[in-house]
Scaffold this motif. Structure first.
Motif, PDB file in Angstrom:
ATOM      1  N   PHE A   1       0.835  -1.200   0.000  1.00  0.00           N
ATOM      2  CA  PHE A   1       0.000   0.000   0.000  1.00  0.00           C
ATOM      3  C   PHE A   1       0.869   1.250   0.000  1.00  0.00           C
ATOM      4  N   GLY A   2       1.969   1.212   0.745  1.00  0.00           N
ATOM      5  CA  GLY A   2       2.871   2.352   0.770  1.00  0.00           C
ATOM      6  C   GLY A   2       3.448   2.640  -0.601  1.00  0.00           C
ATOM      7  N   GLY A   3       3.847   1.583  -1.340  1.00  0.00           N
ATOM      8  CA  GLY A   3       4.365   1.781  -2.685  1.00  0.00           C
ATOM      9  C   GLY A   3       3.289   2.212  -3.652  1.00  0.00           C
ATOM     10  N   TRP A   4       2.095   1.624  -3.524  1.00  0.00           N
ATOM     11  CA  TRP A   4       0.998   1.930  -4.447  1.00  0.00           C
ATOM     12  C   TRP A   4       0.539   3.378  -4.308  1.00  0.00           C
ATOM     13  N   ILE A   5       0.296   3.815  -3.087  1.00  0.00           N
ATOM     14  CA  ILE A   5      -0.186   5.180  -2.896  1.00  0.00           C
ATOM     15  C   ILE A   5       0.910   6.194  -3.208  1.00  0.00           C
ATOM     16  N   SER A   6       2.166   5.810  -2.997  1.00  0.00           N
ATOM     17  CA  SER A   6       3.272   6.721  -3.316  1.00  0.00           C
ATOM     18  C   SER A   6       3.412   6.928  -4.813  1.00  0.00           C
ATOM     19  N   ASP A   7       3.020   5.931  -5.611  1.00  0.00           N
ATOM     20  CA  ASP A   7       3.007   6.104  -7.062  1.00  0.00           C
ATOM     21  C   ASP A   7       2.068   7.233  -7.467  1.00  0.00           C
ATOM     22  N   ARG A   8       1.102   7.533  -6.601  1.00  0.00           N
ATOM     23  CA  ARG A   8       0.075   8.508  -6.941  1.00  0.00           C
ATOM     24  C   ARG A   8       0.249   9.859  -6.249  1.00  0.00           C
ATOM     25  N   VAL A   9       0.677   9.855  -5.007  1.00  0.00           N
ATOM     26  CA  VAL A   9       0.761  11.135  -4.282  1.00  0.00           C
ATOM     27  C   VAL A   9       2.189  11.551  -3.961  1.00  0.00           C
TER      28      VAL A   9
ATOM     29  N   ARG B   1       5.745  12.735   0.659  1.00  0.00           N
ATOM     30  CA  ARG B   1       4.589  13.138   1.452  1.00  0.00           C
ATOM     31  C   ARG B   1       4.145  12.001   2.376  1.00  0.00           C
ATOM     32  N   MET B   2       4.108  10.811   1.805  1.00  0.00           N
ATOM     33  CA  MET B   2       3.708   9.655   2.601  1.00  0.00           C
ATOM     34  C   MET B   2       4.700   9.393   3.731  1.00  0.00           C
ATOM     35  N   THR B   3       5.980   9.545   3.452  1.00  0.00           N
ATOM     36  CA  THR B   3       7.012   9.237   4.445  1.00  0.00           C
ATOM     37  C   THR B   3       6.967  10.195   5.626  1.00  0.00           C
ATOM     38  N   VAL B   4       6.722  11.467   5.378  1.00  0.00           N
ATOM     39  CA  VAL B   4       6.608  12.430   6.484  1.00  0.00           C
ATOM     40  C   VAL B   4       5.466  12.046   7.417  1.00  0.00           C
ATOM     41  N   GLY B   5       4.324  11.709   6.833  1.00  0.00           N
ATOM     42  CA  GLY B   5       3.191  11.303   7.655  1.00  0.00           C
ATOM     43  C   GLY B   5       3.469  10.037   8.439  1.00  0.00           C
ATOM     44  N   VAL B   6       4.191   9.103   7.826  1.00  0.00           N
ATOM     45  CA  VAL B   6       4.535   7.849   8.492  1.00  0.00           C
ATOM     46  C   VAL B   6       5.369   8.097   9.734  1.00  0.00           C
TER      47      VAL B   6
ATOM     48  N   GLY C   1       7.433   0.935   1.966  1.00  0.00           N
ATOM     49  CA  GLY C   1       7.024   1.079   0.577  1.00  0.00           C
ATOM     50  C   GLY C   1       7.255   2.476   0.040  1.00  0.00           C
ATOM     51  N   SER C   2       6.962   3.500   0.843  1.00  0.00           N
ATOM     52  CA  SER C   2       7.086   4.879   0.360  1.00  0.00           C
ATOM     53  C   SER C   2       8.549   5.286   0.186  1.00  0.00           C
ATOM     54  N   THR C   3       9.425   4.874   1.102  1.00  0.00           N
ATOM     55  CA  THR C   3      10.837   5.233   0.957  1.00  0.00           C
ATOM     56  C   THR C   3      11.464   4.522  -0.228  1.00  0.00           C
ATOM     57  N   TYR C   4      11.129   3.249  -0.421  1.00  0.00           N
ATOM     58  CA  TYR C   4      11.695   2.536  -1.558  1.00  0.00           C
ATOM     59  C   TYR C   4      11.180   3.090  -2.873  1.00  0.00           C
ATOM     60  N   ARG C   5       9.967   3.616  -2.861  1.00  0.00           N
ATOM     61  CA  ARG C   5       9.445   4.213  -4.093  1.00  0.00           C
ATOM     62  C   ARG C   5      10.178   5.509  -4.433  1.00  0.00           C
ATOM     63  N   MET C   6      10.702   6.180  -3.437  1.00  0.00           N
ATOM     64  CA  MET C   6      11.424   7.425  -3.677  1.00  0.00           C
ATOM     65  C   MET C   6      12.748   7.184  -4.409  1.00  0.00           C
ATOM     66  N   ILE C   7      13.364   6.036  -4.205  1.00  0.00           N
ATOM     67  CA  ILE C   7      14.716   5.795  -4.724  1.00  0.00           C
ATOM     68  C   ILE C   7      14.785   5.886  -6.241  1.00  0.00           C
ATOM     69  N   PRO C   8      13.972   5.125  -6.997  1.00  0.00           N
ATOM     70  CA  PRO C   8      14.079   5.257  -8.455  1.00  0.00           C
ATOM     71  C   PRO C   8      13.711   6.639  -8.959  1.00  0.00           C
ATOM     72  N   SER C   9      12.774   7.325  -8.278  1.00  0.00           N
ATOM     73  CA  SER C   9      12.411   8.682  -8.693  1.00  0.00           C
ATOM     74  C   SER C   9      13.594   9.624  -8.549  1.00  0.00           C
ATOM     75  N   ILE C  10      14.307   9.499  -7.438  1.00  0.00           N
ATOM     76  CA  ILE C  10      15.443  10.380  -7.188  1.00  0.00           C
ATOM     77  C   ILE C  10      16.540  10.167  -8.232  1.00  0.00           C
TER      78      ILE C  10
ATOM     79  N   VAL D   1      10.699  11.829  14.824  1.00  0.00           N
ATOM     80  CA  VAL D   1      10.384  13.235  14.556  1.00  0.00           C
ATOM     81  C   VAL D   1      11.502  13.869  13.723  1.00  0.00           C
ATOM     82  N   VAL D   2      12.750  13.562  14.068  1.00  0.00           N
ATOM     83  CA  VAL D   2      13.889  14.088  13.310  1.00  0.00           C
ATOM     84  C   VAL D   2      13.844  13.590  11.866  1.00  0.00           C
ATOM     85  N   MET D   3      13.504  12.320  11.668  1.00  0.00           N
ATOM     86  CA  MET D   3      13.452  11.762  10.316  1.00  0.00           C
ATOM     87  C   MET D   3      12.351  12.399   9.479  1.00  0.00           C
ATOM     88  N   ALA D   4      11.231  12.725  10.123  1.00  0.00           N
ATOM     89  CA  ALA D   4      10.178  13.441   9.405  1.00  0.00           C
ATOM     90  C   ALA D   4      10.688  14.791   8.934  1.00  0.00           C
TER      91      ALA D   4
END
Length: 491
Positions: free
Chosen positions: A327-335, A339-344, A383-392, A463-466
């Motif tokens: 779900f983290g990877g799927w929703i990160s593909d869209r938003v 953004r997802m990682t900060v909320g996490v 899921g959200s952090t791993y989705r960031m890697i190829p984008s970066i 909190v620091v990681m966010a």
């Protein structure tokens, strides 16, 4: 099935095959290539990759459950665990954290092995390696005089299961197009992560079955542990054979030296490594430690039949964390992954506060619910952090292509190679966070007589990681765009 895809001005066929082979040409971002046969080939490889990685995690996490029964099996260095004895708790956390550390260290060479040996051969090899720690534990647990250092060596050998993650993720990242990469990596990782939950569910049941088939004495527990370890051997053999026969290797998934250098000298590799400590490090660290934490903090539950039989419900943490990862990877593909990682990370800090409140009130229901919330968030964050890697790295390659006159195809290939290299580093550093987390719990318990200081430190770290995620990837001048294929500004 035959696909027709364009390579320059020429048309070349692509044929999907069930049997494994070297793929000399692989163009997942070519829509015609993908829809006509590439998708079937990628899905086939994903399926076998998930199976092998699932077993890797299952073996990697065995010690998290086995230590809770070794005291009853006649090993004195863990005899006081059920009573919260600080020495026994410390020994248990040392045994559960050792495979975490070794698995983290192996992730870098395991990633580099994919370009060198190919995904098919190395998946088979890494699966076969799981036979060493399983057969070794099955032998030595039946030698009552075995000292703790031998079990530490066996725990270290179980770390080979943790190394499988990076080779598997790096391999699968080459198979899928950019817009589907997040979901594919999420499914691949979730299949592996699910091995933690199934181990924590199945092992206590098999240990209990073993003791009922023999006797509720040390010999019975040793038989139960042996049964719970050997159950994985047939599956390991099947995974090894399946990878050799059916998986493919991509010829273009090769190291060019420069790509690794660019990835390792890129600041974003290390920023993402830090963030992955918070997500995957927390998932794997708490997954290994959760059975011990429940047994040490709520010893009265040992008197409640099925709660004990089900591993004190510890398997639920890894279960919900595994299912939430796609779900983290799927929703990160869209938003967007940032953004997802900060909320996490914000939610994880809140979950830790709830855990501390549960311990203060001595409420197991609140303790369990709070931990399940934490596990769900770690899965989404993985899921959200791993989705960031190829984008970066796609953004980095696009910037260099614009500056150096590189073609779009060359930039895309370079981005994939760099992302593959970065995945190994990020996965290794993130997994080492699981070791640090467990050691923090152990040292806090030894020096303060409580794990509370370690938990409060985790809350502050989240909190620091966010804040770090926002600083690098969400400020207006650095923000990752919503579409994964677009570069983000000022990189």
């Amino acid at each position: 099935m035959t696909a027709v895809a364009e390579s320059g001005t020429q048309t070349e066929p692509f044929t999907h095959q069930k049997r494994g082979r070297w793929l000399e040409r692989w163009e997942p971002d070519n829509t015609q290539f993908w829809e006509s046969g590439g998708k079937r080939t990628a899905t086939k490889n994903l399926a076998f990759s998930v199976f092998a990685e699932n077993l890797g995690f299952s073996v990697w996490v065995i010690w998290g459950t086995v230590v809770t029964s070794m005291g009853a099996a006649g090993f004195p260095f863990l005899a006081g665990l059920g009573k919260g004895d600080p020495v026994a708790v410390s020994n248990a956390l040392l045994l559960t954290s050792t495979p975490t550390l070794v698995g983290a260290a192996l992730r870098i060479p395991y990633t580099f092995a994919i370009p060198r040996f190919g995904g098919r051969a190395f998946t088979a090899f890494s699966a076969a390696m799981l036979l060493i720690p399983t057969l070794g534990l099955a032998w030595f647990v039946n030698q009552p005089g075995t000292p703790m250092w031998v079990f530490l060596v066996l725990a270290a050998l179980a770390g080979v299961g943790g190394g499988n993650f990076s080779s598997s993720m790096a391999n699968i990242s080459f198979f899928f197009p950019e817009g589907k990469k997040g979901a594919a990596l999420g499914i691949n990782a979730a299949g592996g992560n699910l091995g933690v939950a199934q181990t924590q569910l199945v092992l206590p049941l098999l240990i209990t079955l073993g003791t009922h088939l023999t006797a509720k004495d040390p010999a019975g527990y040793r038989f139960g542990i042996t049964l719970s370890v050997l159950v994985w051997v047939p599956f390991i053999l099947v995974a090894t054979f399946g990878a050799l026969r059916y998986m493919d290797s991509i010829a273009t998934a090769k190291s060019d030296g420069r790509s690794y250098k660019l990835a390792l000298t890129n600041q974003h590799t290390w920023v993402m490594s830090f963030l992955y400590i918070g997500t995957f490090g927390s998932f794997i660290g708490f997954s290994f430690a959760f059975p011990t934490l429940i047994k040490a903090n709520f010893p009265d539950l040992a008197q409640i039949g099925w709660i004990t039989t089900l591993g004190n419900l510890a398997f639920l943490g890894a279960l919900v964390g595994s299912f939430s990862r796609p779900f983290g990877g799927w929703i990160s593909d869209r938003v967007g992954g940032a953004r997802m990682t900060v909320g996490v990370f914000g939610g994880m800090a809140v979950a830790v506060v709830l855990i501390m409140a549960a311990l203060e009130m001595k409420s197991f229901p609140l303790y369990l619910i709070s931990f399940l919330l934490l596990f769900v968030l770690t899965g989404i964050g993985n899921g959200s952090t791993y989705r960031m890697i190829p984008s970066i790295f796609s953004a980095e390659a696009t910037r260099r292509a614009d500056a150096n006159g590189m073609s779009a195809a060359e930039a895309t290939a370079s981005a994939r190679r760099q992302a593959g290299a970065a995945i190994g580093v990020i996965g290794a550093v993130g997994a080492s966070g699981g070791y640090l987390l467990q050691q923090a719990l152990r040292l806090s318990n030894i020096n303060f007589g409580s794990m509370a200081p370690a938990f409060w430190a985790y809350a502050v770290a989240f909190v620091v990681m966010a804040g770090v995620t926002w600083w690098f990837y969400l400020r207006s001048s650095f923000a990752v765009q919503r579409r994964p294929s677009l570069a983000y500004a000022n990189v």
